[in-house]
Design a protein around this motif. Sequence first.
Motif, PDB file in Angstrom:
ATOM      1  N   SER A 102       0.833  -1.210   0.000  1.00 26.23           N
ATOM      2  CA  SER A 102       0.000   0.000   0.000  1.00 26.23           C
ATOM      3  C   SER A 102       0.865   1.256   0.000  1.00 26.23           C
ATOM      4  O   SER A 102       0.554   2.234  -0.685  1.00 26.23           O
ATOM      5  N   CYS A 151       2.529   1.679  -3.447  1.00 23.38           N
ATOM      6  CA  CYS A 151       1.527   2.169  -4.412  1.00 23.38           C
ATOM      7  C   CYS A 151       1.195   3.635  -4.152  1.00 23.38           C
ATOM      8  O   CYS A 151       1.096   4.439  -5.078  1.00 23.38           O
ATOM      9  N   SER A 198       2.204   6.638  -6.772  1.00 26.98           N
ATOM     10  CA  SER A 198       1.087   7.286  -7.470  1.00 26.98           C
ATOM     11  C   SER A 198       1.049   8.793  -7.259  1.00 26.98           C
ATOM     12  O   SER A 198       0.304   9.500  -7.934  1.00 26.98           O
ATOM     13  N   GLY A 247       9.077   3.467  -3.633  1.00 28.22           N
ATOM     14  CA  GLY A 247       8.038   4.188  -4.376  1.00 28.22           C
ATOM     15  C   GLY A 247       8.591   5.401  -5.103  1.00 28.22           C
ATOM     16  O   GLY A 247       8.198   5.689  -6.243  1.00 28.22           O
ATOM     17  N   LEU A 264       4.358  -0.693 -10.703  1.00 25.44           N
ATOM     18  CA  LEU A 264       3.223  -0.150  -9.955  1.00 25.44           C
ATOM     19  C   LEU A 264       1.950  -0.948 -10.212  1.00 25.44           C
ATOM     20  O   LEU A 264       1.169  -1.195  -9.287  1.00 25.44           O
ATOM     21  N   ARG A 265       1.744  -1.364 -11.467  1.00 27.78           N
ATOM     22  CA  ARG A 265       0.549  -2.143 -11.783  1.00 27.78           C
ATOM     23  C   ARG A 265       0.573  -3.487 -11.048  1.00 27.78           C
ATOM     24  O   ARG A 265      -0.449  -3.951 -10.544  1.00 27.78           O
ATOM     25  N   ALA A 272       2.241  -4.107  -8.195  1.00 30.00           N
ATOM     26  CA  ALA A 272       2.083  -3.808  -6.769  1.00 30.00           C
ATOM     27  C   ALA A 272       0.626  -3.498  -6.426  1.00 30.00           C
ATOM     28  O   ALA A 272       0.122  -3.894  -5.369  1.00 30.00           O
ATOM     29  N   SER A 273      -0.072  -2.814  -7.331  1.00 28.31           N
ATOM     30  CA  SER A 273      -1.494  -2.492  -7.106  1.00 28.31           C
ATOM     31  C   SER A 273      -2.339  -3.751  -7.065  1.00 28.31           C
ATOM     32  O   SER A 273      -3.241  -3.886  -6.230  1.00 28.31           O
ATOM     33  N   ASN A 322      -1.674  -5.474  -3.814  1.00 29.49           N
ATOM     34  CA  ASN A 322      -2.337  -4.744  -2.734  1.00 29.49           C
ATOM     35  C   ASN A 322      -3.820  -5.098  -2.655  1.00 29.49           C
ATOM     36  O   ASN A 322      -4.385  -5.252  -1.568  1.00 29.49           O
ATOM     37  N   SER A 338      -3.088   7.251  -1.876  1.00 20.21           N
ATOM     38  CA  SER A 338      -1.846   8.023  -1.910  1.00 20.21           C
ATOM     39  C   SER A 338      -1.544   8.684  -0.579  1.00 20.21           C
ATOM     40  O   SER A 338      -0.370   8.954  -0.262  1.00 20.21           O
ATOM     41  N   SER A 366      -2.163   5.280   2.673  1.00 22.88           N
ATOM     42  CA  SER A 366      -1.108   4.275   2.746  1.00 22.88           C
ATOM     43  C   SER A 366       0.122   4.795   3.473  1.00 22.88           C
ATOM     44  O   SER A 366       0.968   4.010   3.916  1.00 22.88           O
TER      45      SER A 366
END
Length: 417
Positions: free
Chosen positions: A64, A67, A71, A161, A175-176, A178-179, A182, A290, A293
């Motif tokens: 989290s 991400c 982001s 990050g 990131l995709r 990790a999302s 999550n 954003s 987290s």
Amino acid sequence: MNPKNLTRNILLGMGLGLIVGVACNRLGTDVPGVTFVVDGLFPLVGRIFVKSLQLLVVPLVLFSLICGTASLNDLRRLGRIGAKTVAFYLGTTALAVGSAIVLGILLQPGVGFNLSYESDFAVRSSPPLADVILGIFPSNPFQSLAEGKMLQVIVFSILFGIAMCLAGEAGQRVLRVASDLNEVVMKLVILLMLVAPFGVFALVGRTFAQEGFTAILALGKYFFLVLGALVLHLFVTYGLLFKLGTGLSPMRLMRKMRKVQLFAFSTASSNATLPLTLETVEHQLGVKPSVGSFTIPLGATINMDGTAILQGVATVFIAQALQIDVGVQGYLMVVLMSTLASIGTAGVPGVGLIMLAMVFQQVGLPVAAIGVIYGVDRLLDMVRTAVNVTGDAVVSVIVAKSEGEFDQTVFDAVDET
């Protein structure tokens, strides 16, 4: 079990646990089956439940926070969010301990108390400042993850990050992934909530089976003063801060936080409650990932308003009981130390007692006197944790709204849990 009835089921588990626990305490270990329930069944179910929660904490914070940081894109915003969050946490902690000292001086819980304490009562010493600072930065992120060192996990996640932000398309691909991870962890949180009432029943039952109400009666004035100060901070201080900082309804916030508060009460652990706190803040209160987290894991680590209230009242109580004049300068030192120590001793086992020992040593009170109030500390610790997680949520919403990372429609939606 229907997740929409989670609050009701947790309340039911808590109520049954209290009744069964007090009954076991009154019956005693001579009655067949009581020892098995108190020392066998309750700790087994409770420990399995808490371990299941702790299982989720590290991956949830890792993914989290990665991400959320990645982001943001604008690294200056990350600095602003961090500065605001730490300032709010330290400010509410100073306010908490200050108000607790004032209440203690006015209501005088220690006057007339016949104090006796065991001279061999010992508390772990606090680590040196240099070690505390060094301990924030990981030398091996995998070791930090394995050992659950949350400040180190937070630092690594933020740095990772930031690197993803600077890595362009490669960072976006990570990131995709990790999302997605999550989201999977969040589903695990929801699954665990289905069995939460059983864990709550075992944890609350064991606490009251061991403590009963005799400890409360012996230290009644102290116990209820700490309890009153915690409730006052929860509803008045947080309520006013939330209203002034956001213009939103504090009552709606409290309604949506009730299951988190009950959960925190039963586990007495902000870290164990962290998965549910983060899920509630993002999906019920409207804080975007954003911000949430970052603010929630940090709050679970350094936000100790409840512990600060304990330190304020305990210092006044012991000083009055021993007829020691701490003085205005001494009480100001308590406020300063409690505020700064909330960061300095974060993540250390037995942190509440370590912080209290530091305060006692600073103002000239015997550390051994902590043994007098230790008997009721478990029950108060449960309430303190509920206060702390609420503070995490309040600060998260205020910071998110100030940064435009807040969804009003989510906050206004009806909570069906």
